[in-house]
Structures are given as structure tokens and as C-alpha cells.
Design an enzyme around this catalytic site. Sequence first.
Site, PDB file in Angstrom:
ATOM      1  N   CYS A 136     -45.431  29.196  54.602  1.00 13.26           N
ATOM      2  CA  CYS A 136     -44.253  29.290  53.732  1.00 13.26           C
ATOM      3  C   CYS A 136     -42.987  29.503  54.557  1.00 13.26           C
ATOM      4  O   CYS A 136     -42.861  30.504  55.279  1.00 13.26           O
ATOM      5  CB  CYS A 136     -44.428  30.433  52.740  1.00 13.26           C
ATOM      6  SG  CYS A 136     -42.993  30.698  51.678  1.00 13.26           S
ATOM      7  N   GLU A 182     -47.502  19.814  25.365  1.00  9.57           N
ATOM      8  CA  GLU A 182     -46.278  19.749  26.161  1.00  9.57           C
ATOM      9  C   GLU A 182     -45.048  20.036  25.301  1.00  9.57           C
ATOM     10  O   GLU A 182     -44.102  20.678  25.757  1.00  9.57           O
ATOM     11  CB  GLU A 182     -46.162  18.389  26.852  1.00  9.57           C
ATOM     12  CG  GLU A 182     -47.186  18.146  27.947  1.00  9.57           C
ATOM     13  CD  GLU A 182     -47.069  19.128  29.117  1.00  9.57           C
ATOM     14  OE1 GLU A 182     -46.019  19.796  29.231  1.00  9.57           O
ATOM     15  OE2 GLU A 182     -48.020  19.225  29.900  1.00  9.57           O
ATOM     16  N   ASP A 189     -41.505  21.081  36.976  1.00  8.93           N
ATOM     17  CA  ASP A 189     -40.905  22.074  36.082  1.00  8.93           C
ATOM     18  C   ASP A 189     -40.295  23.176  36.936  1.00  8.93           C
ATOM     19  O   ASP A 189     -40.254  23.089  38.163  1.00  8.93           O
ATOM     20  CB  ASP A 189     -41.940  22.616  35.093  1.00  8.93           C
ATOM     21  CG  ASP A 189     -42.968  23.538  35.740  1.00  8.93           C
ATOM     22  OD1 ASP A 189     -43.017  23.631  37.001  1.00  8.93           O
ATOM     23  OD2 ASP A 189     -43.726  24.188  34.994  1.00  8.93           O
ATOM     24  N   TYR A 211     -39.597  15.423  32.180  1.00 12.95           N
ATOM     25  CA  TYR A 211     -40.767  16.236  32.469  1.00 12.95           C
ATOM     26  C   TYR A 211     -41.937  15.861  31.565  1.00 12.95           C
ATOM     27  O   TYR A 211     -43.043  15.602  32.036  1.00 12.95           O
ATOM     28  CB  TYR A 211     -40.468  17.733  32.324  1.00 12.95           C
ATOM     29  CG  TYR A 211     -41.743  18.533  32.298  1.00 12.95           C
ATOM     30  CD1 TYR A 211     -42.408  18.830  33.490  1.00 12.95           C
ATOM     31  CD2 TYR A 211     -42.353  18.904  31.096  1.00 12.95           C
ATOM     32  CE1 TYR A 211     -43.621  19.504  33.480  1.00 12.95           C
ATOM     33  CE2 TYR A 211     -43.567  19.565  31.076  1.00 12.95           C
ATOM     34  CZ  TYR A 211     -44.187  19.865  32.270  1.00 12.95           C
ATOM     35  OH  TYR A 211     -45.401  20.507  32.269  1.00 12.95           O
ATOM     36  N   CYS A 249     -46.351  32.693  42.789  1.00 13.82           N
ATOM     37  CA  CYS A 249     -45.016  32.579  43.373  1.00 13.82           C
ATOM     38  C   CYS A 249     -43.974  32.700  42.257  1.00 13.82           C
ATOM     39  O   CYS A 249     -43.182  31.798  42.003  1.00 13.82           O
ATOM     40  CB  CYS A 249     -44.872  31.246  44.111  1.00 13.82           C
ATOM     41  SG  CYS A 249     -43.386  31.116  45.130  1.00 13.82           S
TER      42      CYS A 249
END
Length: 288
Positions: free
Chosen positions: A205, A34, A135, A117, A189
Amino acid sequence: MDFARAVNDWFREHGRDLPWRREEFSPWGILVSEFMLQQTPVARVVPRLAEWLDRWPTPSDLAAATAGDAVRAWGRLGYPRRALNLHATAVVITEKHHGAVPSSIEELLALPGVGDYTARAVAVFAHRQRHPVVDINVRRVLARAVNGVADAGAPTRRDFAAMDAVLPSDDGEALIANAAIMELGAIVCTARAPRCGDCPITNACEWRRAGYPTFDGRRAAVQKKFAGSDRQVRGLILAELRASDVPVTRTEVDLVWPDVIQRERALAGLISDRLVVGDSTVGYSLPS
């Protein structure tokens, strides 16, 4: 359509096989990943992560090394301040948590360099807790699929509530949904070229239903160009120091970049950030 179920089913079939998603991957490995993934592409992180964990498989291993060792091993991942924070985090984990990566959001947030996060990502992916992990990719998917807008705009605390609203109540399925929605935003996406024909929730969507309206709100800040920036000069100075086992002279530092003012500013910033120690008399080196 059950939003999370559809995305989870898609992820089980199409999600990338990344090291930190494997069952045997340690909490420490997830924490290191991370740190490395902050503003750095996956393809650059994977090989460097393997090198780090081979060298420092536990927090205590890294804590026993010097901060300079961490900066040197960070290489060209960018934003080397992360290496200092990761080393400091390893020291805290070793001294205050008996060498085990803590599991609570509060304890994780107290670690150097760990923000909202990262704390939630470690709590979820390392300790299998149910929290929303948000995120930029998650925010974009939710903005389009749920809110019907092209872009999520600037981040706010409301993003956590929006993600929490689509997570399943089951901890295991919520964990998968966190990874799945993030993955959907990263490879389908996408910001510039969404592949709606490959999306598992395309028929639900709201952005697609609305005819793909353009975004007219306030966007998140765009990262400045790297070429010619102070970041590039800082990286060049650090590369010079990483390549040397002895202090680098001022003359050698002066050769890395022709703009004197920018070079001085970059060097002063590195010293202020404790990424570089020394002066023009004794030379410059990485911290010990």
C-alpha cells in the site's frame, strides 16, 4: 505483489455471503439490488430485496403492477424516486427487451435511473462481462493502495481507467476483482477507521509506505444530515400515504410536520417528482 490476485484470494475467504453474489441469483435480482444499494446500507437492503423478488420475481411482474405499488413496497429504503425508476425500467425491459435484462452497457444506460456505475455492475455481475465497476469504496482503495493518498477526491472519468488497470485480463477473475476491491473498501479499507492489519495488500500500500499522509485535495460532496431535512419531511408524507388505502386529506398531511414552509416545499417536490398525485380538494395518494 499481484494486486488483484491478493485481493481475490482474500475475498474468496473473507467476502460476505450476500444474495446477489450467489451463482443462482438472476440478472433481474442483481438489477433490483443495485437500485436498492444506491446510498442505502447492505443490512437494510437484504430483507427488502427478498420481499421484492418474492412479490415481483421478473421485470414483467413489476411492470404489471402500478407505480404506486412500487413506491409503497419501497418502504423506508429512502430516495423513493428509485422505486419509480425501477418500475419504469421494468416496463422498458418488458416492452423492449422481451422481459430479459439487457447485457450491453449502452442498452443498460438507456434504462430509467441507470447510470455509469449501475450499468457496469449489471453487465459484470449479471452477465459476466469484463468492465471496471467503480463505487466510492473502490475509489478509496485505489487512491490509497495505488496513488498513496488518503482519499480519492471528487469522482472523474479517469476512475474507470484506474480500475481497469488493476483488473485481470481473465473475465472470471476480473469479475471477482471488481467485487473483491469493493468489499475491501467496504469492510477493511474504510473511510474513518481502516484496518490495515487485516488488509491483504498492506505491504504494497503506497499510502501506508508514505506514512498515511492526510488528504489536502478537493473531496467529494458530503451528503447533508437527514434529521430535519426536506428528505425527512418527504419521507414522513410518503409514510402517511403508504399507510392509507384512500386519499389522505390535506389536514392529515399538515399534521406530519409543523414547519409550514418546509412541509409545502416537500409536498410540492413530491408532486413534481410524480411520487404523489392529487390536491387539497381530492386528497393525496401514491401514483396509480
